[in-house]
Every structure is written in structure tokens, then in C-alpha cells.
Design an enzyme around this catalytic site. Sequence first.
Site, PDB file in Angstrom:
ATOM      1  N   ARG A  35      60.599 -19.592 -40.109  1.00 55.38           N
ATOM      2  CA  ARG A  35      61.264 -18.416 -39.637  1.00 55.38           C
ATOM      3  C   ARG A  35      61.928 -18.796 -38.316  1.00 55.38           C
ATOM      4  NH1 ARG A  35      60.665 -12.727 -39.711  1.00 55.38           N
ATOM      5  NH2 ARG A  35      58.982 -13.197 -41.350  1.00 55.38           N
ATOM      6  N   THR A 122      51.706  -2.037 -33.257  1.00 60.91           N
ATOM      7  CA  THR A 122      50.960  -0.843 -33.293  1.00 60.91           C
ATOM      8  C   THR A 122      49.463  -1.236 -33.480  1.00 60.91           C
ATOM      9  OG1 THR A 122      52.854   0.130 -34.681  1.00 60.91           O
ATOM     10  CG2 THR A 122      50.436   1.028 -34.882  1.00 60.91           C
ATOM     11  N   LEU A 153      60.800   2.315 -34.741  1.00 63.56           N
ATOM     12  CA  LEU A 153      61.852   1.874 -35.525  1.00 63.56           C
ATOM     13  C   LEU A 153      61.879   2.305 -36.960  1.00 63.56           C
ATOM     14  CD1 LEU A 153      62.147  -1.664 -33.980  1.00 63.56           C
ATOM     15  CD2 LEU A 153      63.315   0.360 -33.180  1.00 63.56           C
ATOM     16  N   ARG A 154      62.991   2.864 -37.486  1.00 62.52           N
ATOM     17  CA  ARG A 154      63.092   3.179 -39.182  1.00 62.52           C
ATOM     18  C   ARG A 154      63.700   1.784 -39.583  1.00 62.52           C
ATOM     19  NH1 ARG A 154      66.453   8.255 -38.893  1.00 62.52           N
ATOM     20  NH2 ARG A 154      67.184   6.985 -36.986  1.00 62.52           N
ATOM     21  N   ASN A 217      53.471   8.702 -37.122  1.00 63.27           N
ATOM     22  CA  ASN A 217      53.353   8.143 -38.616  1.00 63.27           C
ATOM     23  C   ASN A 217      52.921   8.967 -39.737  1.00 63.27           C
ATOM     24  OD1 ASN A 217      55.468   6.516 -37.722  1.00 63.27           O
ATOM     25  ND2 ASN A 217      54.258   4.577 -37.831  1.00 63.27           N
ATOM     26  N   CYS A 269      54.580   0.778 -42.331  1.00 60.93           N
ATOM     27  CA  CYS A 269      53.844   1.565 -41.552  1.00 60.93           C
ATOM     28  C   CYS A 269      53.149   2.597 -41.855  1.00 60.93           C
ATOM     29  CB  CYS A 269      55.086   2.273 -40.349  1.00 60.93           C
ATOM     30  SG  CYS A 269      56.036   1.012 -39.499  1.00 60.93           S
TER      31      CYS A 269
END
Length: 441
Positions: A35, A122, A153-154, A217, A269
Site C-alpha cells: 500500500r 471507530t 464518511l460515506r 450508524n 461500517c
Amino acid sequence: MRIAMIGGGYVGLVSGACFAEFGLHVAVVETNPDRLSALREGRIPIYEPGLDVLVENNARAGRLTFGDDIAQAVAGAEAVFIAVGTPPRNGDGAADLQYVHAAARQIAQALTGYAVIVTKSTVPVGSSRRIAEIIRATRPDLDFDVASNPEFLREGSAIDDCMRPDRVIIGLDQKQPERARRAEAVMQRVYEPLKKIDAPLVFTGLETAELTKYASNSFLAMKISFINEMADLCEKLGANVQELACGMGMDERIGSRFLNPGPGYGGSCFPKDTLALSRIAQEAQSGCRLVETTVQVNEARKAAMAGRIIAACGGSVNNKTVAVLGLTFKPETDDMRESASIPILHRLAEAGARLQAYDPVGMDAAKPLLPPETTYCENALDAAQGADVLVVLTEWEQFRSISPEALAQRMQNKIIVDLRNIFDPAVMRASGFSYLSVGRP
């Protein structure tokens, strides 16, 4: 202002790029060599619309850097964000905090001066205070404060959510007012650009901020499960769930978002956070039965959708070709985590179906998760070639414009099971299809 972002995954990369766009100097720490190599070369390892341009522009401007050296990243940083993964712990669904705690220890060892340690991941209630304990145990001499700054964030619209948020929640240690004021001053500087667009900064206690993320959520997941159950009821009573959702959504107390029925929620999420909140409530000996039921309803929903497809094919899909449009848990992302397509397609494969699938960006991520015999196609019409039934699992916008005539020419049997309600029932039936959608007569 300099900040560090520990973790270059979805949350860390999007947040870091947006902070850089605000004008901050952001050092992103990523320990995964593949990454990190991709990020340094300008290749974005996740799909998020607009993120590639944002990263490229800010890296070129020198405001966004990537590395694996925490000490170098936190040098001179006034805020250090922890944005590592918190996957469900095996066995009970609670959040696994091993990566968060490891990051806290590494930050403590690397810091040379005062900084606010900010939890972006989270995490369960009490995690920020636990981070503070770890840092004190590692470096008793270190001057620092902690804050909780959960992300909202979506996927698919994360940049807009970050640059133009409907709220920013920041939790501080309100039991120590002087320290809270010092940490608040730093966080005010981090989010200074948002004041120009009047984005609300909501300062709370640590526990409240941590719980707000899970509660938000879980409420949205509950809303999805509710409309899915209403869709089933509409089918039994001859009502139309889309009209029902419209009527509900006009009530400003309810709102129209998250009232689209489908095969069940997924993603990084909702499944994880509903399980974690259930566990938090159990440990606190406080009932959270609505959330627990939401989890159960969603799992049952996914299983039922495979049965719906089999029933549409006369009770059997053995040796039948199933065309699948969409694999990711939602459009505008390549995220396959907890996608409804996974259990549905495994059930169909077990029943003897031949699967021909197409997703605009998610097929590489899907291959390790779906039945190995699945055929991946170049476009939607290729997937429909020779199919006995076509199934819509993800509501990608490009699927809405597919010509019914083009589908009819390619499919062997004209059966469509639209689990996202993207097509007009009247148009499809006029084109000769046996058409089944969700909650519509």
C-alpha cells in the site's frame, strides 16, 4: 500546521488528503509495504471518486507525504490521528483494538513534544481513556492530551463529507477542563477552514463522541432494516414501498434518506458497528434490543434474497445461468465487505447455478470472496448473454440506462429479479419480461 495520520487505509487516506486540501501539512504513516509503495507512486489502492486527483495535487504541493517512519511523521506535529482498523473480534463481534493500542505505544515512543492524540478509528466507549493510560505507561514524562474525532464518511461521497460535513464531533476530557481547553484550541486550528462554510463543530466528552459514531450508524442500519420489512409487508398487502417511502420521507422528523429497500445493508461500517454497539450495551448491562434485532433482520434478509431468485426461476437454478449486475455493497465503491452479493451468490452456486457477473469497479475485490466458478464479464450486456435470469444486486447508475430490448435479445429466458428497484416495472413487463422487484406490486 503539521499533523500526522497513523494509517493509510480508507479513513486515513481520505481524511489526510482532505486535511492537506485545507492547507495543513499531513504526514501519513502506512506500514503495509504494498500500500505504501502504491501511494508513493501515486496509485490509489482504494476506489473513491475524486480521491486520486486530491492526493496527486496535495502530494505535488508538498502538503501530503507518505512513509512508514512514525518518528519522522510526528516530529513537529500538533495533532496525531489514529486511523487504523478496528475489525470485529472473533467470537463476540466486539471491536478488536490491538492496532489502536499498538499505534498508541508507537506514538508515545516517537513524540518529542506536546501533541493531541486523536482517535479517528471507530472505537468502543472508554477507548480514548485507555489510549491515554497506554501512553502514560509508555512515556510517563510525555505532555499530551487525547481527543475522539469519529469519522462520518460515506463511501462514494467521502470527499464531500470531509470537505463539507454536516457536523464534526470532537470529544475531549471534560473531567480536566484546563486540558480540555488546550486540546480544543488545537482541534479548532485543525478545522479552521470549515468555519468559513459554517460547518458545526460539536465539542462533547470523550465517551459521548465515541458513542455518537456507533449510535448514528446503528440508527441508519435500523432504518434500512425497517424499510426492508415494510417492503415485504407491501408485497403481502399489494402496496407500493416506493410510494410508502415517499410518504414517510416527507415527514421532516423521518427524512427520505435510507428508505430504499434492497437485499440488506453491508459495507465496512454498519455490520461492524451494529455488532459492536450490541456488545457495548451487553457489557454495560443495558438492553439494546432494537440494534440486536436489526442485525438479525439483516442477516435473514440476505438469506431470503437467494430464495427469492430461486423461486423466480420456478424453484430451481440448477444448470441455469444467472446474470448478476453489481457486486459491491453499494455503488461508487469497490468495497465488498459484508456485501449482500457474497451470501446470495454462494447460495445460488450451491444450488447449481452458473454465475455471470459484472461490476464497474468491484470485480477484482470480489474474486476472492465469491464462488470460484463465477464468470466475470466486461460489461452488463455480456453478463446477460444467454442468461436464464438477470439479478440486480447493486444500483450502479449505468445499469438504469440499459435498454430492455438489448437485454431481451441476449437473454435466453426473460426473467429479471431487481433487488434494487432500478427499472420501471411497466416498461419491463411491456418488453416481455417476467419482472420482480422489491415491495412493488
